[in-house]
Each structure stands twice: as structure tokens, then as C-alpha cells.
Design a protein around this motif. Sequence first.
Motif, PDB file in Angstrom:
ATOM      1  N   ALA A  38       0.825  -1.012  -0.419  1.00  0.00           N
ATOM      2  CA  ALA A  38       0.317  -0.113  -0.415  1.00  0.00           C
ATOM      3  C   ALA A  38       0.692   1.273   0.246  1.00  0.00           C
ATOM      4  O   ALA A  38       0.709   2.331   0.625  1.00  0.00           O
ATOM      5  CB  ALA A  38      -0.844  -0.363   1.330  1.00  0.00           C
ATOM      6  N   SER A  40       3.602  -2.017   4.789  1.00  0.00           N
ATOM      7  CA  SER A  40       2.627  -2.168   4.281  1.00  0.00           C
ATOM      8  C   SER A  40       2.581  -2.626   3.601  1.00  0.00           C
ATOM      9  O   SER A  40       1.594  -3.133   2.197  1.00  0.00           O
ATOM     10  CB  SER A  40       3.354  -0.886   3.187  1.00  0.00           C
ATOM     11  OG  SER A  40       3.966  -0.984   2.594  1.00  0.00           O
ATOM     12  N   MET A  79       5.214   6.657  -0.833  1.00  0.00           N
ATOM     13  CA  MET A  79       4.656   6.928  -0.035  1.00  0.00           C
ATOM     14  C   MET A  79       3.225   6.316   0.250  1.00  0.00           C
ATOM     15  O   MET A  79       2.772   5.926  -0.281  1.00  0.00           O
ATOM     16  CB  MET A  79       4.241   8.413  -0.481  1.00  0.00           C
ATOM     17  CG  MET A  79       2.788   9.085   0.109  1.00  0.00           C
ATOM     18  SD  MET A  79       3.388  10.097   2.311  1.00  0.00           S
ATOM     19  CE  MET A  79       3.057  10.759   3.175  1.00  0.00           C
ATOM     20  N   PRO A  80       3.076   6.214   1.877  1.00  0.00           N
ATOM     21  CA  PRO A  80       2.350   4.756   2.396  1.00  0.00           C
ATOM     22  C   PRO A  80       0.927   5.172   2.085  1.00  0.00           C
ATOM     23  O   PRO A  80       0.743   6.459   2.287  1.00  0.00           O
ATOM     24  CB  PRO A  80       3.100   4.798   4.303  1.00  0.00           C
ATOM     25  CG  PRO A  80       4.311   5.548   4.210  1.00  0.00           C
ATOM     26  CD  PRO A  80       4.056   6.276   3.055  1.00  0.00           C
ATOM     27  N   ALA A  81       0.326   4.096   2.020  1.00  0.00           N
ATOM     28  CA  ALA A  81      -2.046   4.294   1.378  1.00  0.00           C
ATOM     29  C   ALA A  81      -2.058   3.273   2.260  1.00  0.00           C
ATOM     30  O   ALA A  81      -2.442   2.948   1.181  1.00  0.00           O
ATOM     31  CB  ALA A  81      -1.214   4.454   0.015  1.00  0.00           C
ATOM     32  N   PRO A  82      -2.372   3.920   3.265  1.00  0.00           N
ATOM     33  CA  PRO A  82      -3.433   2.971   4.410  1.00  0.00           C
ATOM     34  C   PRO A  82      -5.135   3.548   3.920  1.00  0.00           C
ATOM     35  O   PRO A  82      -5.379   4.665   3.011  1.00  0.00           O
ATOM     36  CB  PRO A  82      -3.229   2.859   5.613  1.00  0.00           C
ATOM     37  CG  PRO A  82      -2.198   4.513   5.256  1.00  0.00           C
ATOM     38  CD  PRO A  82      -1.532   4.899   4.681  1.00  0.00           C
TER      39      PRO A  82
END
Lengths: 452, 80
Positions: free
Chosen positions: A342, A385, A350-353
Motif C-alpha cells: 500500500a 505496507s 508514500m504509504p497509502a493505508p
Amino acid sequence: MAMGNLLIANRGEIAVRIVRAARELGIRTTQVYSQADADSLAVKLADGSVEIGPPAAAKSYLNIEAILSAARETGADAVHPGYGFLAENADFADAVESAGLTFVGPRGATIRLLGDKVAAREAAAKAGVPTVPGSPGRIDDPAAAHELAKGIGFPVLIKATAGGGGRGIRVANDQAEFDRLAPQASAEAKSAFGDGGIYIEKLIEKARHIEIQILGDGERAVHFFERECSLQRRRQKVWEEAPAVTLPGDIRRKLCAAAVSLARSVNYRGAGTLEFLYDDATKEFYFLEMNTRIQVEHPVTEFITGVDLVREMIRIAQGEPLRLRQEDIHLNGHAIECRINAEDPANGFMPAPGAIEALMVPGGPGVRFDTLLYPGCTVPPFYDSLLGKLIVWDDSRESALRRLAGALEELEISGLKTTKSLHQALAVDEDVRAANFHTRFLEQWLERNPLS
Amino acid sequence: MANKQVLSPVPGTFYRKPAPDQPPYKEEGDQVAAGEAIGLVEVMKSFHEIKTDFSGTVAKFLVDNEDPVMAGQPLVEIDG
């Protein structure tokens, strides 16, 4: 001693993987979870579940007391640590066994020995396994360090004895830089890890990351050939394969023999992986470290050998001797794993929860998707992620690459950003198709090929 | 005089300190300048410094150290 109830002290896709393996062995499973994971797939699939604390891992998945108390409460008689979290924490392994439970992994003393980078290097040298040229042990005397670095030749890596996961590493390109950085590295290690011990290693510039999977029962050990994990970003593996197609057969035999020799020398029990650097130009290989747990990328090995490593490690923990002789283990075809994270590849990863709206999972022969996802689930921001691993197998690398491209096309995850597009670009890249890569290839490739 | 809020751009865990063994970025009552960091949010093991867009006095932290935060959640009030 047969297990009745296995507690899974982990989360995410590996927890799901362990639930399935235990179920197939007729073992009941208890899944522990943090407040953020109450609706996780592993909780849904396990026979029972217990909340162990707030979202922050330090207060839940890393809380030894909470995990042991969950085990007592549910009558679990064994603990599987998965990977990450407490999997390589020797005190946890000891605490589990002191509580009268079975730890699915090596003895605490083995984890402690191999977790200390210097002790592990010494164990390797004793077992006749080549290590990266460097200091024979930790160095505390700056004058001795100066002389050693000069003897090894630059560039050298300065590493913290107590470090890991890429932390506490510095590169010195010449003597002056070394004399400046070595005291800094020691001071930083003292503050970060409570131990100022450093050691130095020659920097191998264009190396492949090759690792050997082993299983041991405390007496015997066998290998399951190698994986190549050269495609990394910030020292995190992104894409893994088995076997390493460019590795000459005689080198493969030597690497596997070295891995088994080291595993035997420490009477290794459980699943383990020995990591090596391999230099194409000189055909030399060097032992880096041994990971005393199941690894994220174990499915590629399962595909090429047909052995269920997670089931086998549970059997070993039950006290069964290894069921396989080396001559029973054969390498067949080629497997590739892509880590679907993610993260937004178009925005510096960029992390994308977030919440998963829809999910389409690829299928067909030789396609496997190990995941924590289901439609409508939420991916919390508190953990790593990794959403899932897409693994394909076919009879050759070329056909596996073709199968991979199709499976990636079929895979649809909507609701958040994922690294699928990175893998689609890599699967058709000429250098990747030719297996022409090394551990710094991907970062350089990303500079040349920005993803939109 | 209006209080302005600094919002978290990402979901995650909020930290008042740059590292566990270091002092907090800011205490209530401290002066801040635009562009200065007031905290850290950890999302999926990566750390993002949270900077204020305005200058003023730190009036109140709205989130405790190590508490979970949502994207867009107010973290601190700046009295400018």
C-alpha cells in the motif's frame, strides 16, 4: 508432542498463511489481534481470537506479557511468531518455553547467537563459510580499526554490532572518511542500540542478494535451494525469485553445502534462511546473516520444490524429525514473487493505508496470491505496507514472466494506491527479463524510470 | 485572536518527540515559527515530520503522545 492449539503472535498475510497450514495439520488456531485488527482476515479465519492491546505494535504485537497471557487464557500450547515483531526475539522464545509452551522456531540460544552479527560471522567462519572480508570481530580500538580498514581496501561499510535492517550503516570511500565516520558510527550505535560496538566489511559494489532456505530438526539439516532477492528499495526486498537463474551450477552446490554446514554446526531447529552476497565478476560469495524464522518470500521456494515450509516447521516444532532427505528435494521450474504494498509509486512510495473498495484476485495454474485483503476491509496505518504477495510459477523463467504479466493485469485493488504498476513496469523491462541486476539496480532504475 | 489548527496529513501514530530519548519538539506555551516541526506521525513504519504553516504560541496539543490519528485530524492549536 502433538499441538492442540497454536497461538499466532503476528498479523497480516503471514498470520493467514499460518492459520491455513495449522488447519491442514488438524491443529486449532488462536489469533491474537490489536484493536486495529479486530476485523482482519486472520481473525475471521482462525478458530478463536483474543485482543491483546491498542493499535501501536509496542503495546500489542510486541507485548510479550499480553501474548503469554492470551495463550494462558485460551489454553494454547504452542506459539508461532511469523516474521517481524517478536520472531527473532530470543527473550520471547525463552519466555514461551519457560511458560511450558512450544515455540515454533529455534531455541532462544540459537536466535541469540545468530542475531549477534559478529557472533554469526564467527560461527560462519568456524563452519568454513566465507564471510565478507572485514574485521574478524567487533572493534573497540580506533587505531586498530584504522589499520584494518586500510588492509581490507576501500570502500568499506561501517556497521553496528547491534544494528539490523539497514540501520546504523555508513559507507567510507577512503581513509580520511573512515577516520571521521568510525567514531560517529560508534557513538550513534551506543545511543540507538545501547551498544557502541562496530565492525567493518568490504563494500561489494555490484552484488546479487542470494539466500538459501534450510530446515533443521536440531540434528539434521537440509536445503531447499536458493532465492534471489536483488531487487530492493531502501534495503527492503520488492521482487524475489527462485532459483537465481544466472548462478552457475557449481556455485549453487557450494552455497547450498555452506548453508547446510552452518545450520548443522549450530544444531539448527526450524526454518531458517542464510543470506549471501554473490559477486558475478569474481564468482565469490560471502555470508551476510542468518534469519531464524520463516521469510516473507518463502512461497517461491514452495513453488519450485513442492514442499509446504510452514507445515514442515510446525511439524518440527512438534518434535517430529525431518521428513525429507536431501535427495528427496528437487528444483523444478521457476517462481517469481511481487510484493504488493500500500504505497504510491508515483509519489515517492508514500504509504497509502485506507479502505479496500473492490478486489479482483488473479487465478489459473501456477498463480498464488497470499494476502490479508478481502473486499471492504480496512488497511490500518500502524503496521508495514505489505498487502499481499503475488507469486507465479511456470516451467521456465521466461514463461513465468509472461504468466506474471497476465496475473498483474488481472489483479485489481481499488480504494488505495498500490505498487502494482511498479511490478508491471519491471516485468517488461529488458534488464529484468535478462536477470541483469544487482542490489542497487532498482534504486538506479527508479531514477531513470519515474512512475506516473 | 483566532486559534489555528495544524492537521495531520496522514493517518498513523502521533509522536511529540523526534526520538524516544529526545525532548518534545514543542511544549504548550512555546513560540513556533511557520515551517517549524511540532510532531511526528508514523504511518506504515515511515515517519513524517508535521510542520506548522503559521507562527504563534502553542495553545494546546489536541492529541497525546503515541495516540492514533486519522488523516485530517487536528493535532495542535496555535494561537497566532
